[in-house]
Design a protein around this motif. Sequence first.
Motif, PDB file in Angstrom:
ATOM      1  N   GLN A  13      40.777  37.550  35.629  1.00 11.02           N
ATOM      2  CA  GLN A  13      41.833  36.820  36.323  1.00 11.02           C
ATOM      3  C   GLN A  13      41.554  35.315  36.278  1.00 11.02           C
ATOM      4  O   GLN A  13      40.392  34.894  36.328  1.00 11.02           O
ATOM      5  CB  GLN A  13      41.925  37.260  37.782  1.00 11.02           C
ATOM      6  CG  GLN A  13      42.364  38.691  38.005  1.00 11.02           C
ATOM      7  CD  GLN A  13      42.423  39.033  39.469  1.00 11.02           C
ATOM      8  OE1 GLN A  13      42.802  38.213  40.307  1.00 11.02           O
ATOM      9  NE2 GLN A  13      42.027  40.261  39.806  1.00 11.02           N
ATOM     10  N   ASP A  63      49.082  41.962  35.218  1.00 13.45           N
ATOM     11  CA  ASP A  63      47.873  41.294  34.744  1.00 13.45           C
ATOM     12  C   ASP A  63      46.739  41.355  35.757  1.00 13.45           C
ATOM     13  O   ASP A  63      45.577  41.149  35.404  1.00 13.45           O
ATOM     14  CB  ASP A  63      48.178  39.828  34.409  1.00 13.45           C
ATOM     15  CG  ASP A  63      49.081  39.686  33.197  1.00 13.45           C
ATOM     16  OD1 ASP A  63      49.173  40.659  32.422  1.00 13.45           O
ATOM     17  OD2 ASP A  63      49.691  38.619  33.031  1.00 13.45           O
ATOM     18  N   ASP A 220      49.566  31.345  32.637  1.00 17.98           N
ATOM     19  CA  ASP A 220      50.236  32.578  32.245  1.00 17.98           C
ATOM     20  C   ASP A 220      50.551  33.387  33.495  1.00 17.98           C
ATOM     21  O   ASP A 220      50.048  33.080  34.580  1.00 17.98           O
ATOM     22  CB  ASP A 220      49.345  33.385  31.301  1.00 17.98           C
ATOM     23  CG  ASP A 220      50.145  34.285  30.376  1.00 17.98           C
ATOM     24  OD1 ASP A 220      51.360  34.455  30.611  1.00 17.98           O
ATOM     25  OD2 ASP A 220      49.556  34.815  29.416  1.00 17.98           O
TER      26      ASP A 220
END
Length: 357
Positions: A13, A63, A220
């Motif tokens: 992350q 994600d 992102d």
Amino acid sequence: MRILVATDAWHPQVNGVVRTLTKLADAAKGLSVEGLGIEGLGVEFTFLTPQSFRTFAMPSYRDVRLAMPRPARIAKLIAEARPDSIHIATEGPIGLMVRRYCRQRKLPFTTSFHTRFPEYVRARVPVPGSLIWRALRRFHAPSRAVMAATPALARELTERGFDNVVLWPRGVDTHLFHPRAIDLCLPAPVFLSVGRVAVEKNLEAFLDLKLPGTKVVVGDGPARASLEEAYPDAIFLGEKHGEALAEIYAAADVFVFPSKTDTFGLVLLEALASGLPVAAFPVKGPRDVIGDAPVGALDHDLRNACFAALDISRQACVEFAANYTWEASARAFIDSIRAVGAVLPGRNGAEQPRFVA
């Protein structure tokens, strides 16, 4: 002194929590601890993270993967770490399990408040903020110290009924982030935003602005594809790290921070250390970092803030950021642990706790 940090946010992350914890551990290596019967020993951090467990993708944000920790596995990992102190950095599954472990064994621990979950959740689903704040108060209630990044956030938490709130300031790596001569070969001025590309970051407020030059977004996240399609004139560079990120900061003219939910925003310090003035809304995150210093323009009209920031001295930004070091941040973190007595038994002649499953 061994400090175990339990965190649901960890590599790969890319966010402020991960960067904060990584920089904290690096900065603490050169510190020594006195007054605990272990004078002269340095500080060593170990991390209990999702990497030790099976994980699943977080709903609406694939994600980010959440851990599926079991009590026995948590106890085993803590036993292997043999910490002198336990800190819980996040309120996710790992944080909850380590909190439970400590509560069952009557072990002291500290926590930190990184994220305005009520605002983040409400940006996605219609859940009353009062319910989330109540859950957060309950989570942090047994903590010997709830660490907050700014005085304003500490005051807010206290006003919302949190106990034992202490200040834990952040830092910036000025060896990496500093002014340098870089040309992105883009039409000037370059307005830059760096961070997670997600709904709670309010990037549309930046991308909708009518500004000269170029808008650049670094980062992102789940909203990137839709924003790239909706704003073809903006440049999306994706995730950048290290020197590549530092060069982009240095090449820009204004750092635009449209978020209204961040508790601090490490990117603000990274931008300022790079000589980049800030344009933002006058809300708690940027207001807490910048205050009245002449290094940013805070305005309810973000476009006005962007133009005003163009006239701010870049040198003033650099000098302001120099006051924030990760060494001072690490010392404040460790001093808070000591001040509230969150050191486990066994350091001053008491019986060493049994870390068992």
